[in-house]
Design an enzyme around this catalytic site. Sequence first.
Site, short mmCIF file in Angstrom:
data_model
loop_
_atom_site.label_atom_id
_atom_site.label_comp_id
_atom_site.label_asym_id
_atom_site.label_seq_id
_atom_site.Cartn_x
_atom_site.Cartn_y
_atom_site.Cartn_z
N THR A 104 -10.29 6.46 5.00
CA THR A 104 -9.83 5.39 4.10
C THR A 104 -11.03 4.53 3.70
OG1 THR A 104 -7.71 5.40 5.25
CG2 THR A 104 -8.15 3.52 3.82
N LYS B 164 7.08 7.39 4.16
CA LYS B 164 6.51 6.34 5.02
C LYS B 164 7.48 6.02 6.13
CE LYS B 164 2.88 3.58 5.16
NZ LYS B 164 1.58 3.83 4.50
N1 GLU Z 1 -1.21 5.46 6.13
C1 GLU Z 1 -2.21 5.89 5.23
C2 GLU Z 1 -1.91 5.38 3.83
O1 GLU Z 1 -1.22 4.40 3.66
C3 GLU Z 1 -2.48 7.38 5.30
C4 GLU Z 1 -1.30 8.27 5.06
C5 GLU Z 1 -1.58 9.73 5.38
O2 GLU Z 1 -2.67 10.06 5.80
O3 GLU Z 1 -0.66 10.54 5.19
O4 GLU Z 1 -2.42 5.88 2.86
#
Ligand code: GLU
Length: 420
Positions: free
Chosen positions: A196, A112
């Site tokens: 999502t 992250k």
């Molecule tokens: N930021 C998104 C999450 O928290 C997606 C991460 C991604 O696609 O790698 O799941």
Amino acid sequence: MDDYDKQIDQLDVLGSTQTVIKQALTKLGYPNEMYELLREPLRMLTVRIPIRMDDGSTKIFTGYRAQHNDSVGPTKGGVRFHPDVTEREVKALSIWMSLKAGIVDLPYGGGKGGIVCDPREMSFRELERLSRGYVRAISQIVGPTKDIPAPDVFTNSQIMAWMLDEYSKIREFDSPGFITGKPLVLGGSHGRESATAKGVTICINEAAKKTGLDLVDARVVIQGFGNAGSFLAKFLHDAGAKVVGIGDAYGALYEPDGLDIDYLLDRRDSFGTVTKLFKNTITNEELLELECDILVPAAIENQITKDNAANIQASIVVEAANGPTTMEATEILSERGILLVPDVLASSGGVTVSYFEWVQNNQGYYWTDEEVEGKLEIVMRNSFNNIYQLAKTRKVNMRLASYMIGVRKMAEASRFRGWV
Ligand code: GLU
């Protein structure tokens, strides 16, 4: 609970996550060494990024990239641009990414990133310079087989495009698998933008089946009108549910007969702000306690706490945001018989389609919208039901069951590699 657990501040997302990781590893029978390995990211890079602002001044921004565990494969996870980003938060978010990857069974560990900034107060060109500066600062530790960034809070496909371009320039070859959530023309995947919310919708459907709730006319409250919240409002509205409340960073709207979602979607800005246009708003605190069947926190951390958990009226809470419910609140909701679908499960649709995007980039062969959607549906449904089943058989709440499944593959891989 040991002394460490007793001391933790409930609003400290890293401390809370570590506590549940420990509980999960203990339930799975792992020794304390495994917890010692997994309680913090393997690597954490802090960078300072000097950016020339439009008025000619220079501002130094602080950014982070955390790589939690790469025993299963490269690390993967988004980059957020937000004034409240902290090192501990980014660490916790990287652990959650590891858990998501384990839950939906992707060949990744968690990563992250974050930059302390307020993109709402920056120009398009300043944002471009900051995005490129961040990639230059972290370029040595990222890459399509090392660590693959993606969008998160207040970042989008345009920002991914700048980051891809900067990375490709540094490496001197086009490298679409470096980052996901790209625009379609740069190797993005169909269905990534709404992934999502699609994943959350599938979890809501499964949760409704388990509790015998009919989604048609079910009353839904969504806190957050960004990428996840806005697509989710649309999907649920189209499925016949009544979205009675939505909120953004500035307030919330309530309409017991159902809000006009198409109108609100049309009026929201790119940061998901819409309530500023209305006079009769309520607060976000009031929004969470509204009478409804399904509550979806889709904004930021620590929204459902010991102070309001007893007042939540929904029978199903589905976490589309990362970390919206504290540990104490999780206990209270579970004791009250509310079905809580935790973040690491509910919001894993995004990284799942990011994985599909990376696979397509690696193959150079692209899938249709229907293919992506069909594959996502299978992954999310199976993951939900595995966790639901485990929670029932081991008599634990859905969060602990999710952590048990999420941590298992990474712990096994770390053991096989001889790390523990
Ligand atoms: N930021 C998104 C999450 O928290 C997606 C991460 C991604 O696609 O790698 O799941």
